[in-house]
Scaffold this motif. Sequence first.
Motif, PDB file in Angstrom:
ATOM      1  N   LEU A 267       2.455   8.244   3.585  1.00 20.45           N
ATOM      2  CA  LEU A 267       2.346   8.637   2.184  1.00 20.45           C
ATOM      3  C   LEU A 267       3.305   7.794   1.364  1.00 20.45           C
ATOM      4  N   TYR A 268       2.793   7.126   0.335  1.00 17.16           N
ATOM      5  CA  TYR A 268       3.678   6.419  -0.590  1.00 17.16           C
ATOM      6  C   TYR A 268       4.397   7.449  -1.453  1.00 17.16           C
ATOM      7  N   LEU A 269       5.721   7.409  -1.403  1.00 19.09           N
ATOM      8  CA  LEU A 269       6.542   8.305  -2.217  1.00 19.09           C
ATOM      9  C   LEU A 269       6.942   7.650  -3.541  1.00 19.09           C
ATOM     10  N   THR A 270       6.719   6.349  -3.639  1.00 20.38           N
ATOM     11  CA  THR A 270       6.978   5.593  -4.865  1.00 20.38           C
ATOM     12  C   THR A 270       5.743   4.749  -5.163  1.00 20.38           C
ATOM     13  N   ASP A 271       5.599   4.307  -6.402  1.00 21.18           N
ATOM     14  CA  ASP A 271       4.551   3.348  -6.728  1.00 21.18           C
ATOM     15  C   ASP A 271       4.829   2.060  -5.965  1.00 21.18           C
ATOM     16  N   VAL A 272       3.795   1.496  -5.339  1.00 20.26           N
ATOM     17  CA  VAL A 272       3.982   0.303  -4.507  1.00 20.26           C
ATOM     18  C   VAL A 272       2.953  -0.752  -4.899  1.00 20.26           C
ATOM     19  N   THR A 273       3.445  -1.908  -5.324  1.00 26.89           N
ATOM     20  CA  THR A 273       2.563  -3.035  -5.603  1.00 26.89           C
ATOM     21  C   THR A 273       2.399  -3.858  -4.321  1.00 26.89           C
ATOM     22  N   ALA A 274       1.464  -4.798  -4.346  1.00 26.68           N
ATOM     23  CA  ALA A 274       1.169  -5.586  -3.146  1.00 26.68           C
ATOM     24  C   ALA A 274       2.374  -6.387  -2.663  1.00 26.68           C
ATOM     25  N   GLU A 275       3.212  -6.851  -3.616  1.00 20.96           N
ATOM     26  CA  GLU A 275       4.362  -7.671  -3.219  1.00 20.96           C
ATOM     27  C   GLU A 275       5.630  -6.843  -2.983  1.00 20.96           C
ATOM     28  N   GLN A 276       5.504  -5.523  -3.052  1.00 19.37           N
ATOM     29  CA  GLN A 276       6.685  -4.657  -2.983  1.00 19.37           C
ATOM     30  C   GLN A 276       6.886  -4.068  -1.580  1.00 19.37           C
ATOM     31  N   GLY A 277       6.673  -4.888  -0.566  1.00 20.04           N
ATOM     32  CA  GLY A 277       6.842  -4.392   0.795  1.00 20.04           C
ATOM     33  C   GLY A 277       5.761  -3.428   1.200  1.00 20.04           C
ATOM     34  N   ALA A 278       4.572  -3.619   0.678  1.00 19.44           N
ATOM     35  CA  ALA A 278       3.473  -2.678   0.914  1.00 19.44           C
ATOM     36  C   ALA A 278       3.065  -2.625   2.387  1.00 19.44           C
ATOM     37  N   PHE A 279       2.502  -1.483   2.779  1.00 11.86           N
ATOM     38  CA  PHE A 279       1.882  -1.369   4.093  1.00 11.86           C
ATOM     39  C   PHE A 279       0.783  -2.427   4.196  1.00 11.86           C
ATOM     40  N   SER A 280       0.732  -3.121   5.344  1.00  8.39           N
ATOM     41  CA  SER A 280      -0.257  -4.168   5.535  1.00  8.39           C
ATOM     42  C   SER A 280      -0.995  -3.947   6.848  1.00  8.39           C
ATOM     43  N   GLY A 320       2.216   9.291  -4.165  1.00  8.68           N
ATOM     44  CA  GLY A 320       1.313  10.404  -3.901  1.00  8.68           C
ATOM     45  C   GLY A 320       0.040   9.996  -3.196  1.00  8.68           C
ATOM     46  N   SER A 321      -0.118   8.684  -2.928  1.00  6.94           N
ATOM     47  CA  SER A 321      -1.311   8.185  -2.251  1.00  6.94           C
ATOM     48  C   SER A 321      -1.109   8.215  -0.738  1.00  6.94           C
ATOM     49  N   LEU A 322      -2.083   8.758  -0.038  1.00  7.81           N
ATOM     50  CA  LEU A 322      -2.057   8.805   1.421  1.00  7.81           C
ATOM     51  C   LEU A 322      -2.902   7.657   1.963  1.00  7.81           C
ATOM     52  N   ILE A 323      -2.346   6.907   2.906  1.00 10.78           N
ATOM     53  CA  ILE A 323      -3.085   5.848   3.597  1.00 10.78           C
ATOM     54  C   ILE A 323      -3.219   6.252   5.062  1.00 10.78           C
ATOM     55  N   VAL A 324      -4.448   6.303   5.544  1.00 12.75           N
ATOM     56  CA  VAL A 324      -4.708   6.607   6.954  1.00 12.75           C
ATOM     57  C   VAL A 324      -5.479   5.431   7.535  1.00 12.75           C
ATOM     58  N   TRP A 325      -5.095   5.003   8.749  1.00 10.34           N
ATOM     59  CA  TRP A 325      -5.774   3.878   9.385  1.00 10.34           C
ATOM     60  C   TRP A 325      -6.043   4.198  10.856  1.00 10.34           C
ATOM     61  N   ARG A 326      -7.050   3.534  11.396  1.00 16.33           N
ATOM     62  CA  ARG A 326      -7.336   3.644  12.823  1.00 16.33           C
ATOM     63  C   ARG A 326      -6.221   2.929  13.590  1.00 16.33           C
ATOM     64  N   HIS A 327      -5.777   3.522  14.673  1.00 14.86           N
ATOM     65  CA  HIS A 327      -4.610   2.956  15.365  1.00 14.86           C
ATOM     66  C   HIS A 327      -4.920   1.626  16.035  1.00 14.86           C
ATOM     67  N   THR A 328      -6.188   1.211  16.066  1.00 16.64           N
ATOM     68  CA  THR A 328      -6.554  -0.081  16.639  1.00 16.64           C
ATOM     69  C   THR A 328      -6.404  -1.225  15.639  1.00 16.64           C
ATOM     70  N   LEU A 329      -5.982  -0.923  14.414  1.00 15.46           N
ATOM     71  CA  LEU A 329      -5.697  -1.987  13.438  1.00 15.46           C
ATOM     72  C   LEU A 329      -4.268  -2.494  13.627  1.00 15.46           C
ATOM     73  N   PRO A 330      -4.064  -3.805  13.787  1.00 15.50           N
ATOM     74  CA  PRO A 330      -2.691  -4.318  13.690  1.00 15.50           C
ATOM     75  C   PRO A 330      -2.153  -3.981  12.301  1.00 15.50           C
TER      76      PRO A 330
END
Length: 354
Positions: A267-280, A320-330
């Motif tokens: 869950l992002y607890l802060t606003d996150v832009t692409a260059e702000q250390g975002a989940f990849s 407040g955004s939730l990101i869920v991914w399949r565990h087979t994704l690097p």
Amino acid sequence: MQNELIAKVPPSDTIAQSTTLPCYKETGGLGLFQLKRMWHKVQLQKQGCADKKIIENEWSLDVMIMDTLGLGLTPTIESIFASDSFFEFENWVKKVHGRAISNAKRNQLNKSIVSFFEETDIKNEAASVETPRYSILTPLQWQSWDDNGYVIIPALVPKKLCEDVCNMLYERLKMDKNNPASWYSCHALKQGVMVQIFNDITMQVIRSLPQVRDVFEQLWGRKNLTVSTDRLSFNPPQTESWQFPGPNLHWDINFNKPLTFATQGLLYLTDVTAEQGAFSCVPGFHKKIDNWLANLPKNTNPHSFNFDKCHSTPLAAKAGSLIVWRHTLPHGSCPNKGDTPRIVQYINMTPLSK
């Protein structure tokens, strides 16, 4: 993951005298099944005579117990290693849980443990799925889940709850959110970008939200999921004196076992832009992984693969955004080239399975 954690903890001078594991129904003062067996397995690991197959087979059960009691995986493993007696470990469990374990929770947990060993309910559980209360995922989000292997659910958690966790983190780490110089101070709870806070009440509130559960129940297509007791991450902007330490692209998979469906989430607890250390992550890799593994040179460890040439995508989203991914994704984090820290809470839900 369990082997990596165990390797980091020095063995105790006092080891179990018996090489026979106690029955899972043998209890201590808390009346909880499997707890004594968990402690004893680690003592056998210290001696170098543990049955690795038993440890692997029971790992999901042991994690479920840690999560249900709100203990956290890393602190529990470290406590088991540090405890020279089961009595000492059980007292640690009591202290971390923070309140008396209710009869209802004890009975339900023990029932689940019995079901695991006797396989009375686990295999047939998926067949008795109830319809979720309402649908959270949109058709476009389902399309992303199928095509890319991840989904972003924006504005799932109220911003105020996210701010509560952030404020708690700054207070516990003795940092000032308005003073960038304080973001890089050393603290025992900081390990790289990971923050070893697992079960603060502000985090519990978010984990218990029905809309968070609904997302995981829809993705799994089943009920009776256990929510993880996981930690936080604090990724401040890079500076000349502080460089992003990772984790870069990786998996959290035991490749010694067949690959089955599983999720991971944050869950992002802060606003996150692409260059702000975002989940990849590497979108769509869940569709390629079987062939990719089959074509690896013999005796190659998938975890040692260099992902530098893989195309990863940073996922920007609001607090407040939730990101869920399949565990087979690097997947992994990336350097924060913004002006403010990226703060996340890791959240996942899993069924009990063998």
